[in-house]
Design a protein around this motif. Structure first.
Motif, mmCIF file in Angstrom:
data_model
loop_
_atom_site.group_PDB
_atom_site.id
_atom_site.type_symbol
_atom_site.label_atom_id
_atom_site.label_comp_id
_atom_site.label_asym_id
_atom_site.label_seq_id
_atom_site.Cartn_x
_atom_site.Cartn_y
_atom_site.Cartn_z
ATOM 1 N N PHE A 72 -2.063 1.277 4.971
ATOM 2 C CA PHE A 72 -1.099 2.330 4.670
ATOM 3 C C PHE A 72 -1.005 2.590 3.164
ATOM 4 N N VAL A 73 -1.078 1.521 2.367
ATOM 5 C CA VAL A 73 -1.009 1.712 0.918
ATOM 6 C C VAL A 73 -2.225 2.482 0.419
ATOM 7 N N MET A 74 -3.412 2.150 0.927
ATOM 8 C CA MET A 74 -4.615 2.849 0.494
ATOM 9 C C MET A 74 -4.584 4.318 0.906
ATOM 10 N N ILE B 6 -11.021 3.517 4.808
ATOM 11 C CA ILE B 6 -10.685 2.208 4.252
ATOM 12 C C ILE B 6 -9.648 1.510 5.124
ATOM 13 N N ALA B 7 -8.643 2.261 5.580
ATOM 14 C CA ALA B 7 -7.595 1.673 6.413
ATOM 15 C C ALA B 7 -8.167 1.120 7.711
ATOM 16 N N LEU B 8 -9.067 1.867 8.349
ATOM 17 C CA LEU B 8 -9.695 1.390 9.579
ATOM 18 C C LEU B 8 -10.565 0.168 9.309
ATOM 19 N N SER C 14 -4.051 -1.017 -5.795
ATOM 20 C CA SER C 14 -5.438 -1.461 -5.905
ATOM 21 C C SER C 14 -5.757 -2.513 -4.849
ATOM 22 N N ASP C 15 -6.954 -2.431 -4.258
ATOM 23 C CA ASP C 15 -7.313 -3.462 -3.297
ATOM 24 C C ASP C 15 -7.565 -4.807 -3.977
ATOM 25 N N SER C 16 -7.727 -4.806 -5.307
ATOM 26 C CA SER C 16 -7.874 -6.054 -6.043
ATOM 27 C C SER C 16 -6.553 -6.826 -6.114
ATOM 28 N N THR C 17 -5.438 -6.148 -5.868
ATOM 29 C CA THR C 17 -4.148 -6.835 -5.759
ATOM 30 C C THR C 17 -3.661 -6.868 -4.313
ATOM 31 N N LEU C 18 -3.960 -5.831 -3.560
ATOM 32 C CA LEU C 18 -3.543 -5.793 -2.161
ATOM 33 C C LEU C 18 -4.236 -6.876 -1.337
ATOM 34 N N GLY C 19 -5.515 -7.133 -1.632
ATOM 35 C CA GLY C 19 -6.256 -8.159 -0.913
ATOM 36 C C GLY C 19 -5.640 -9.534 -1.072
ATOM 37 N N PRO C 20 -5.448 -10.007 -2.315
ATOM 38 C CA PRO C 20 -4.788 -11.311 -2.492
ATOM 39 C C PRO C 20 -3.416 -11.393 -1.840
ATOM 40 N N THR C 21 -2.613 -10.329 -1.942
ATOM 41 C CA THR C 21 -1.289 -10.353 -1.324
ATOM 42 C C THR C 21 -1.385 -10.486 0.187
ATOM 43 N N LEU D 148 6.413 4.018 -0.029
ATOM 44 C CA LEU D 148 7.480 4.960 -0.394
ATOM 45 C C LEU D 148 7.439 5.270 -1.890
ATOM 46 N N SER D 149 7.127 4.252 -2.710
ATOM 47 C CA SER D 149 7.032 4.467 -4.155
ATOM 48 C C SER D 149 5.927 5.460 -4.487
ATOM 49 N N LEU D 150 4.797 5.334 -3.814
ATOM 50 C CA LEU D 150 3.687 6.265 -4.036
ATOM 51 C C LEU D 150 4.069 7.680 -3.612
ATOM 52 N N LEU D 151 4.763 7.790 -2.490
ATOM 53 C CA LEU D 151 5.164 9.111 -1.993
ATOM 54 C C LEU D 151 6.155 9.773 -2.945
#
Length: 438
Positions: free
Chosen positions: A296-298, A57-59, A393-400, A23-26
């Protein structure tokens, strides 16, 4: 008012206020588009046109999540946990807790580093390795913010410095985009130019390990980890699981597709019987659900990037800088690095930032008489700034994704803020030093 700055600030403020990142990105994209002179209709069109760029990427992440959960059902994670628990057990009066902590941190750091260069699987290892050992980390009272910073270091520093795997792609993008902007360079010079900026990341990592997050942190424990000391694993399933991992890695390297790699791994588990047919649908759905947030974020991040590029305000943001510099090299270097930070924080990809900034930064840097190595350091650092710390970033999304499977790790405050502080600030300082001394 620059649309890029408005869009990124709105997105970051909403994220910090714990508004959902998608939602923040949108909302940030809508604000940026309207401020940038686009109509509401044009803004929505630009956003939706960009969504397709994140679909692949999402898939990929969804299939990797399914593969990860399937692996977790075969027994290999339990064997890993049992091995770690042996380090924790007291031998006589000797407490091995410190040894176990060190082992976990070093193992995750090495795996993250290898995932970029030696075994280029990027964040695919995180959902495989992190969830099974979360309860062990809880027992050891390891601060998950420390693990997030360790993982993010391994996901960023190697590709910035080393020209192998994802690092080769990053360096190739730098060389090609600089050449397109009128400055031909030798790719062999890039590691030398990026050595000082990478040293800044190392400093940030050391601060996180030995100062910021060295104290224990309590988490809820849903199970007694000692129960996992008794592990009953089908050796045949373990063998086929290892084969599936090799098949996934080989397919991904050969096809350069995470989708095909995950599919190859899942197919191997199916065919071998390590993944039971009657359980397969439930297992794969569970894994896809685990990684859906990242997907979804990507997707949303690609729509956000499309909007701010459509406004044309990226060029005007950089162009306005030149009018206030008046030949000041040090100020020029710092402002260009800050622009790189803002753009990458918004887009969430250092790889995607390089083409955006190189076309304008190269002639600007040449005008200020920077050396070739200094310009490489400027472009490389400006692109890398923001990868650590960006909510998209996937560098933060991955760890989360790995650390929050039990709902005890917040993406913004436990991953993005710690990694921003420990990596973007040192990278900004050391990157500026590199530009000024090279």
């Amino acid at each position: 008012m620059n649309a890029v700055i408005i869009a990124v600030v709105v997105m970051l403020v909403l994220s910090l206020l714990r508004v959902n990142v998608v939602l923040s990105l949108l909302v940030g994209a809508l604000a940026g588009g309207l401020i940038g002179g686009l109509s509401l209709s044009d803004t929505i069109t630009a956003f939706t046109d960009g969504l397709g760029g994140g679909a692949s990427i999402a898939l990929s992440y969804a299939l990797l999540g399914g593969f990860a959960v399937a692996i977790s059902r075969t027994g290999i994670p339990e064997l890993l946990v049992a091995t770690i628990l042996k380090l924790i057990k007291k031998d006589g009066e000797k407490d091995r807790t410190a040894l176990a902590k060190t082992f976990i941190i070093l193992a995750l750091l090495l795996m993250a580093v290898f995932s970029q260069n030696l075994i280029p699987i990027h964040i695919a290892f995180i959902p495989l390795l992190i969830p099974p050992i979360l309860h062990v980390m809880n027992l050891l009272k390891i601060d998950r913010r420390l693990i997030a910073t360790v993982l993010t270091f391994g996901l960023t520093a190697p590709y910035i410095l080393l020209p192998y795997g994802f690092g080769f792609i990053f360096h190739e993008i730098i060389a090609n985009q600089m050449e397109a902007a009128g400055l031909v360079i030798d790719m062999k010079d890039i590691p030398y130019a990026m050595l000082i900026p990478t040293a800044g990341l190392i400093v940030g990592l050391l601060i996180a390990i030995f100062i910021s997050y060295r104290k224990p942190r309590e988490y809820d424990r849903d199970m007694d980890v000692k129960e996992t000391l008794v592990v009953n694993v089908n050796k045949k399933d373990v063998v086929f699981t290892v084969i599936a991992l090799v098949a996934a890695l080989t397919a991904q390297i050969v096809t350069e597709s995470m989708i095909i790699g995950a599919l190859a791994g899942i197919a191997t588990l199916y065919i071998s019987g390590a993944l039971k047919v009657k359980e397969a649908d439930e297992v794969l759905i569970e894994g896809m659900r685990m990684m859906a947030f990242i997907g979804f974020v990507m997707i949303a991040a690609n729509g956000f990037a499309s909007v701010i590029q459509t406004t044309g305000d990226i060029e005007s943001l950089v162009g306005s800088v030149s009018s206030i510099l008046e030949g000041n090299q040090s100020l020029a270097a710092m402002l260009m690095l800050l622009i790189g930070l803002v753009v990458t924080m918004g887009i969430g990809s250092s790889f995607a930032t390089i083409p955006i900034i190189a076309a304008i930064f190269v002639p600007l840097a040449v005008e200020f008489d920077f050396s070739v190595l200094a310009i490489i350091a400027l472009i490389g650092t400006a692109g890398a700034l923001g990868d650590a710390g960006s909510p998209a970033s996937d560098s933060t999304l991955g760890p989360t994704a790995g650390l929050n499977v039990d709902g005890q790790h917040n993406h913004i405050w436990d991953t993005c803020v710690p990694t921003f502080i420990h990596y973007n600030i040192p990278l900004l300082v050391f990157g500026w030093i590199a530009v000024m001394v090279l």
